[in-house]
Design a protein around this motif. Structure first.
Motif, PDB file in Angstrom:
ATOM      1  N   ILE A  74       0.481  -0.696  -0.134  1.00 24.04           N
ATOM      2  CA  ILE A  74       0.028   0.180   0.258  1.00 24.04           C
ATOM      3  C   ILE A  74       1.325   1.126   0.486  1.00 24.04           C
ATOM      4  O   ILE A  74       0.617   2.409  -0.699  1.00 24.04           O
ATOM      5  CB  ILE A  74      -0.779   0.026   1.277  1.00 24.04           C
ATOM      6  CG1 ILE A  74      -2.195  -1.390   0.749  1.00 24.04           C
ATOM      7  CG2 ILE A  74      -1.977   1.423   1.337  1.00 24.04           C
ATOM      8  CD1 ILE A  74      -3.120  -1.448   2.109  1.00 24.04           C
ATOM      9  N   ASN A  75       1.897   1.473   0.649  1.00 21.91           N
ATOM     10  CA  ASN A  75       3.078   2.522   0.840  1.00 21.91           C
ATOM     11  C   ASN A  75       4.296   2.471   0.224  1.00 21.91           C
ATOM     12  O   ASN A  75       4.682   3.961  -0.346  1.00 21.91           O
ATOM     13  CB  ASN A  75       3.935   2.526   2.736  1.00 21.91           C
ATOM     14  CG  ASN A  75       2.111   2.417   3.185  1.00 21.91           C
ATOM     15  OD1 ASN A  75       1.993   3.371   3.299  1.00 21.91           O
ATOM     16  ND2 ASN A  75       2.902   1.250   4.515  1.00 21.91           N
ATOM     17  N   ASP A  76       3.330   1.702  -1.382  1.00 21.30           N
ATOM     18  CA  ASP A  76       4.120   2.004  -2.185  1.00 21.30           C
ATOM     19  C   ASP A  76       4.317   2.484  -3.610  1.00 21.30           C
ATOM     20  O   ASP A  76       2.803   2.157  -4.049  1.00 21.30           O
ATOM     21  CB  ASP A  76       5.286   0.056  -3.010  1.00 21.30           C
ATOM     22  CG  ASP A  76       6.033   0.683  -3.851  1.00 21.30           C
ATOM     23  OD1 ASP A  76       6.583   1.196  -4.460  1.00 21.30           O
ATOM     24  OD2 ASP A  76       5.964  -0.787  -4.816  1.00 21.30           O
ATOM     25  N   PRO A  77       5.084   4.027  -4.172  1.00 28.26           N
ATOM     26  CA  PRO A  77       3.685   4.481  -4.708  1.00 28.26           C
ATOM     27  C   PRO A  77       4.182   4.004  -5.987  1.00 28.26           C
ATOM     28  O   PRO A  77       3.249   4.481  -7.176  1.00 28.26           O
ATOM     29  CB  PRO A  77       4.764   5.702  -4.628  1.00 28.26           C
ATOM     30  CG  PRO A  77       6.160   5.461  -4.001  1.00 28.26           C
ATOM     31  CD  PRO A  77       5.925   4.342  -3.837  1.00 28.26           C
ATOM     32  N   HIS A  78       5.490   2.928  -6.289  1.00 29.55           N
ATOM     33  CA  HIS A  78       4.574   2.701  -7.396  1.00 29.55           C
ATOM     34  C   HIS A  78       4.078   0.921  -8.303  1.00 29.55           C
ATOM     35  O   HIS A  78       3.411   1.327  -9.387  1.00 29.55           O
ATOM     36  CB  HIS A  78       6.472   1.871  -7.756  1.00 29.55           C
ATOM     37  CG  HIS A  78       7.857   2.640  -7.427  1.00 29.55           C
ATOM     38  ND1 HIS A  78       8.068   3.016  -6.508  1.00 29.55           N
ATOM     39  CD2 HIS A  78       8.891   3.773  -8.249  1.00 29.55           C
ATOM     40  CE1 HIS A  78       8.823   3.821  -6.350  1.00 29.55           C
ATOM     41  NE2 HIS A  78       9.412   3.858  -7.345  1.00 29.55           N
ATOM     42  N   HIS A  79       3.018   0.954  -7.311  1.00 32.13           N
ATOM     43  CA  HIS A  79       1.850   0.534  -7.290  1.00 32.13           C
ATOM     44  C   HIS A  79       0.654   1.172  -8.771  1.00 32.13           C
ATOM     45  O   HIS A  79      -0.594  -0.060  -9.313  1.00 32.13           O
ATOM     46  CB  HIS A  79       1.879  -0.818  -6.802  1.00 32.13           C
ATOM     47  CG  HIS A  79       1.441  -0.362  -5.819  1.00 32.13           C
ATOM     48  ND1 HIS A  79       1.147   0.288  -4.435  1.00 32.13           N
ATOM     49  CD2 HIS A  79      -0.374  -0.331  -5.840  1.00 32.13           C
ATOM     50  CE1 HIS A  79      -0.088   0.550  -4.086  1.00 32.13           C
ATOM     51  NE2 HIS A  79      -0.509   0.623  -4.418  1.00 32.13           N
ATOM     52  N   ILE A  80       0.558   2.173  -8.742  1.00 36.47           N
ATOM     53  CA  ILE A  80      -0.123   2.715  -9.045  1.00 36.47           C
ATOM     54  C   ILE A  80      -0.962   2.801  -9.933  1.00 36.47           C
ATOM     55  O   ILE A  80       0.581   3.010 -11.125  1.00 36.47           O
ATOM     56  CB  ILE A  80       0.012   4.336  -8.645  1.00 36.47           C
ATOM     57  CG1 ILE A  80      -0.462   4.507  -7.405  1.00 36.47           C
ATOM     58  CG2 ILE A  80      -1.955   5.298  -8.715  1.00 36.47           C
ATOM     59  CD1 ILE A  80      -0.464   6.079  -6.833  1.00 36.47           C
TER      60      ILE A  80
END
Length: 80
Positions: A74-80
């Motif tokens: 959830i906190n990883d900005p790269h999966h959006i």
């Protein structure tokens, strides 16, 4: 208890810890209702819309994956 939150342009990821006496649909209803009210207060033009959220939602339990791993996702900005 809200453990992690990530807001994307077209969806939201939320990790919630809750007791067994509270149904998941009650949590979703409360979050959508409160956020809708707050958004409409801050942005009055949203009052023209009949609804801000769909009734749909997806949930899964953390039984298969550790809570730490879900929080990292959830906190990883790269999966959006």
């Amino acid at each position: 208890r809200l453990k992690a939150l990530e807001i994307a342009p077209d969806h939201v990821h939320v990790l919630v810890e809750h007791g067994s006496q509270v149904a998941i649909h009650q949590i979703v209803k409360a979050m959508k209702g409160r956020s809708s009210r707050l958004l409409r207060q801050e942005f009055p033009h949203l009052c023209k819309l009949p609804s801000l959220w769909t009734r749909a939602y997806f949930y899964d339990t953390t039984g298969k994956v550790s809570t730490a791993r879900i929080m990292a996702y959830i906190n990883d900005p790269h999966h959006i």
